[in-house]
Design an enzyme around this catalytic site. Structure first.
Site, mmCIF file in Angstrom:
data_model
loop_
_atom_site.group_PDB
_atom_site.id
_atom_site.type_symbol
_atom_site.label_atom_id
_atom_site.label_comp_id
_atom_site.label_asym_id
_atom_site.label_seq_id
_atom_site.Cartn_x
_atom_site.Cartn_y
_atom_site.Cartn_z
ATOM 1 N N ASP A 256 13.314 -55.042 72.799
ATOM 2 C CA ASP A 256 13.581 -55.583 71.471
ATOM 3 C C ASP A 256 13.643 -54.427 70.480
ATOM 4 O OD1 ASP A 256 13.574 -58.616 70.399
ATOM 5 O OD2 ASP A 256 12.959 -57.271 68.794
ATOM 6 N N ASP A 283 14.968 -48.127 70.375
ATOM 7 C CA ASP A 283 15.033 -47.254 69.199
ATOM 8 C C ASP A 283 16.208 -46.296 69.252
ATOM 9 O OD1 ASP A 283 14.077 -45.697 71.249
ATOM 10 O OD2 ASP A 283 12.105 -45.334 70.352
ATOM 11 N N ASP A 301 19.179 -63.409 75.291
ATOM 12 C CA ASP A 301 18.840 -64.554 74.442
ATOM 13 C C ASP A 301 19.203 -64.135 73.024
ATOM 14 O OD1 ASP A 301 17.816 -66.921 73.492
ATOM 15 O OD2 ASP A 301 15.729 -66.259 73.538
ATOM 16 N N CYS A 354 20.199 -70.562 70.788
ATOM 17 C CA CYS A 354 19.666 -71.852 70.342
ATOM 18 C C CYS A 354 20.600 -72.398 69.268
ATOM 19 C CB CYS A 354 18.231 -71.730 69.827
ATOM 20 S SG CYS A 354 17.975 -70.468 68.566
#
Length: 403
Positions: A256, A283, A301, A354
């Site tokens: 992430d 990073d 996702d 989503c």
């Protein structure tokens, strides 16, 4: 029902932060619930559910109250009055409340409810987008479903327990649950409550995760010993699910761009007893390049509009701007192009959102497959989940294989 001053004032304070200061509803509610340790579960439930309710129906209530933004405190009390009248709750004789014409409120509610953008409380541009993307019939049904209160769904942590065992443990703590056909590791709360104070949660026996979200990790068809990359891991709900499906064997690499989210994942992993998760902050581009061609499975996702989870995040429809869809679809295509390179030959990738919009889902996958990097992949299957059909969040998943 009798309204209590300290609870009503907490709701008004929360609405000010959400509507006027731009704070996120879930964070605001968390802060509000810590305000007074003497509040019981019923008090806390009133604050949370009333705040979310008024956020959800902001446009409708504002139209009925004949007020416009910015919402100062007198306007927020007028909006609260609309909420109370429509629920048959007597308005107390406080200075903050103006004389409330209940008959006029109900009359305006009946009149405005004939038009979908008011009845379902959405901005004009979003209503127009929904119709253009899904058609009148599907959009009308889906929007109504997305305005319903979401159930609280638990995912059983199979590293530590089973579904029948967890159900029994929670029953012993006074928490009644139901199994959900077709979702083997899901339990639905019979009544809403704070499950985070249970011993079962503290022992890492479950996570709170919507039933639709629980379908994503199994879509990757992982097995023990694989190297799996969760490319947009966030706080790691799906990384934890993958670790459980892999029985703690193999490697889950959680990536992430936000180190704070990965720190939270590490904390959750310890509680879950998930030992095969490794976190890496993105990073620089080197983080992705080092993983090129090395993963058996990759989960993307992707960040999205979140229109499939408006039941949980009703403030999203007020924070979103008309140009956001174009911006986020560009990001999604870039992620597909970059992160797909981590999949090894014969490996598989799942792209998930989503969202209920084809622009973020099927159209993105088709555009990727038509690109140079996408030409190495084959679409194996895809699934669009609508809230009005499933009863749970709106989601999309596509499984692709690298040739």
């Amino acid at each position: 029902m009798r309204l209590h001053r300290n609870l009503v004032f907490a709701v008004i304070d929360g609405l000010h932060l959400i509507f006027n200061e731009g704070e996120y509803a879930d964070k605001v509610v968390q802060k509000l619930l810590k305000r007074d340790s003497r509040w019981g579960s019923r008090d806390r439930g009133f604050i949370a559910e009333t705040t979310y309710d008024i956020v959800r129906w902001k446009r409708l209530y504002a139209e009925i109250a004949e007020i416009k933004e910015p919402f100062d405190r007198p306007k927020l009390f007028r909006m609260f009055s609309v909420w109370a009248v429509l629920r048959g709750i007597p308005i107390p004789d406080w200075n903050q409340f103006e004389p409330t014409p209940a008959r006029r409120i109900k009359g305006r509610f009946d009149a405005l409810s004939k038009e979908r953008k008011f009845r379902e409380s959405v901005p004009d541009w979003l209503d127009e987008l929904g119709v253009a993307s899904l058609g009148e019939k599907v959009w009308t049904k889906e929007l109504a479903a997305l305005n319903e209160q979401a159930d609280v769904i638990l995912r059983v942590n199979t590293l530590k327990t089973t579904t029948p065992q967890l159900k029994q443990f929670l029953t012993g703590e006074g928490v009644a649950t139901q199994t959900i056909p077709g979702y083997p590791h899901a339990l639905k709360l019979v009544e809403r409550g704070n499950v985070f104070v249970t011993q079962a949660f503290k022992d890492g026996l479950f996570e709170v995760q919507d039933a639709s979200s629980q379908l994503v990790a199994p879509y990757l068809e992982v097995s023990p010993g694989m190297r799996v990359v969760d490319a947009c891991a966030g706080a790691g709900g799906k990384s934890l699910h993958l670790a459980a499906l892999m029985e703690n064997k193999g490697q889950v690499i959680a990536l992430d761009i936000y180190s704070g989210k990965l720190k939270e994942l590490k904390r959750r992993a310890r509680r879950n007893g998930a030992h095969n998760i490794e976190t890496r902050v993105i990073d620089s581009s080197k983080v992705i390049k080092k993983l090129h061609g090395s993963a058996d499975r990759v989960l993307i996702d992707a960040p999205c509009t979140g229109l499939g989870i408006l039941r949980r995040n009703p403030d999203a429809k007020w924070k979103m701007e008309p140009g956001f869809l174009e911006k986020i679809t560009r990001t999604q295509q870039e992620l597909l192009a970059d992160y797909s390179q981590m999949v090894k030959t014969g490996g598989k990738m799942v792209y998930a959102t989503c969202s209920i919009l084809p622009q973020e889902n099927r159209q993105q996958v088709q555009e990727f497959l038509a690109s140079e990097r996408g030409s190495e992949f084959t679409l194996l299957r895809e699934q669009q989940i609508y809230a009005h059909k499933s009863g749970f969040d709106g989601f999309y998943m596509a499984e692709l294989e690298r040739k």
